[in-house]
Motif scaffolding. Sequence first.
Motif, PDB file in Angstrom:
ATOM      1  N   VAL A  23      41.595  39.970  47.758  1.00  0.00           N
ATOM      2  CA  VAL A  23      40.893  40.245  46.504  1.00  0.00           C
ATOM      3  C   VAL A  23      41.553  39.578  45.301  1.00  0.00           C
ATOM      4  O   VAL A  23      40.855  39.069  44.406  1.00  0.00           O
ATOM      5  CB  VAL A  23      40.792  41.774  46.280  1.00  0.00           C
ATOM      6  CG1 VAL A  23      40.212  42.076  44.904  1.00  0.00           C
ATOM      7  CG2 VAL A  23      39.945  42.403  47.365  1.00  0.00           C
ATOM      8  N   VAL A  24      42.888  39.550  45.260  1.00  0.00           N
ATOM      9  CA  VAL A  24      43.585  39.030  44.083  1.00  0.00           C
ATOM     10  C   VAL A  24      43.196  37.592  43.746  1.00  0.00           C
ATOM     11  O   VAL A  24      42.904  37.283  42.575  1.00  0.00           O
ATOM     12  CB  VAL A  24      45.116  39.162  44.246  1.00  0.00           C
ATOM     13  CG1 VAL A  24      45.852  38.370  43.175  1.00  0.00           C
ATOM     14  CG2 VAL A  24      45.523  40.632  44.178  1.00  0.00           C
ATOM     15  N   PRO A  25      43.163  36.655  44.704  1.00  0.00           N
ATOM     16  CA  PRO A  25      42.742  35.287  44.348  1.00  0.00           C
ATOM     17  C   PRO A  25      41.330  35.231  43.764  1.00  0.00           C
ATOM     18  O   PRO A  25      41.057  34.470  42.830  1.00  0.00           O
ATOM     19  CB  PRO A  25      42.818  34.536  45.680  1.00  0.00           C
ATOM     20  CG  PRO A  25      43.803  35.296  46.492  1.00  0.00           C
ATOM     21  CD  PRO A  25      43.590  36.723  46.111  1.00  0.00           C
ATOM     22  N   ILE A  26      40.420  36.063  44.316  1.00  0.00           N
ATOM     23  CA  ILE A  26      39.042  36.087  43.794  1.00  0.00           C
ATOM     24  C   ILE A  26      39.022  36.615  42.371  1.00  0.00           C
ATOM     25  O   ILE A  26      38.338  36.065  41.490  1.00  0.00           O
ATOM     26  CB  ILE A  26      38.148  36.950  44.705  1.00  0.00           C
ATOM     27  CG1 ILE A  26      38.075  36.336  46.107  1.00  0.00           C
ATOM     28  CG2 ILE A  26      36.748  37.081  44.117  1.00  0.00           C
ATOM     29  CD1 ILE A  26      37.314  37.172  47.115  1.00  0.00           C
ATOM     30  N   LEU A  27      39.798  37.684  42.122  1.00  0.00           N
ATOM     31  CA  LEU A  27      39.853  38.236  40.764  1.00  0.00           C
ATOM     32  C   LEU A  27      40.461  37.236  39.783  1.00  0.00           C
ATOM     33  O   LEU A  27      40.008  37.139  38.624  1.00  0.00           O
ATOM     34  CB  LEU A  27      40.671  39.529  40.766  1.00  0.00           C
ATOM     35  CG  LEU A  27      40.028  40.737  41.441  1.00  0.00           C
ATOM     36  CD1 LEU A  27      40.975  41.930  41.415  1.00  0.00           C
ATOM     37  CD2 LEU A  27      38.711  41.097  40.754  1.00  0.00           C
ATOM     38  N   LEU A  28      41.464  36.476  40.207  1.00  0.00           N
ATOM     39  CA  LEU A  28      42.067  35.472  39.335  1.00  0.00           C
ATOM     40  C   LEU A  28      41.053  34.392  38.956  1.00  0.00           C
ATOM     41  O   LEU A  28      40.983  33.959  37.799  1.00  0.00           O
ATOM     42  CB  LEU A  28      43.276  34.841  40.027  1.00  0.00           C
ATOM     43  CG  LEU A  28      44.539  35.698  40.111  1.00  0.00           C
ATOM     44  CD1 LEU A  28      45.616  34.978  40.913  1.00  0.00           C
ATOM     45  CD2 LEU A  28      45.060  36.031  38.706  1.00  0.00           C
TER      46      LEU A  28
END
Length: 274
Positions: A23-28
């Motif tokens: 999820v973190v890369p998508i949120l970034l």
Amino acid sequence: MLNRWLGRGFKTLALGLFTIWTVVPILLVITNSFKTEMDIFTTTPKVFFTPTLVNYVNAFLKGDFSSYFSNSAFVAIVSTLIAIIFGTLAAYGLVGFNSRWSNAIANGFLLGKLVPAISMLLPLFTLVRASGLLGTLAGPVIAHAALNLPFIIWLMMGFIRDVPHELSDAAKIDGCSPMQTFWKIIVPIVLPGMAAAFILAMQYSWNELLFSMQLTSMDTYTLPVGISTFVGAISVDWGKSSAAATITMVPMIIIGFFVQKYIATGTTSGAVKG
């Protein structure tokens, strides 16, 4: 009791780490698409910032994004439909052949999916160029359909094997030809598998870069190729590329949301039997 709690804790930790990793890369990417260039390149990442739509405006107006989007939609939909139709027909023929060679032939098709895609680039490039289709949308359509066919054949064979033979026998008694049996009996029953194959094949075509880059021209760039043009030799337009990547993710997320039950059924029911 202690072992049970340790097992649950380990599973929770593993799922949490996997979720963060995913999820973190998508949120970034999404948050960067709403940031100004100054906010993106701050030493300490900004959690609170004033959102802006300038990156989306630049992507559409300066990056010819609408053209890339329509090209990708055409290539993904057409190549997927071709692969689904011919893949399901091939699977029906192999299952109906009912021979010891049918599994061997199916496994031979699956080997085509296991071969590194880059090894097939030169032969496909040569065929597309010899056909006069280089630089057109037909090139990536042919390539994506060919690359998706082995997996679709293998997946649909599992589903068609699950169809009771009594239904096909009853259709033959009623005077149905093999093709009539296929369209009237087999297809309605294996629709969940076809839906799963459709979304998986379309997702691959939508995100594929290597073949699309080599087989298209500036007028026929797909989304991945178009987004790659935002990467310069010296610098990267992170704001515009993040906006383009965010919009690119939306169609697949929407389609996946609506057909998720078919994906779960298709990847766990038909594929486990051989």
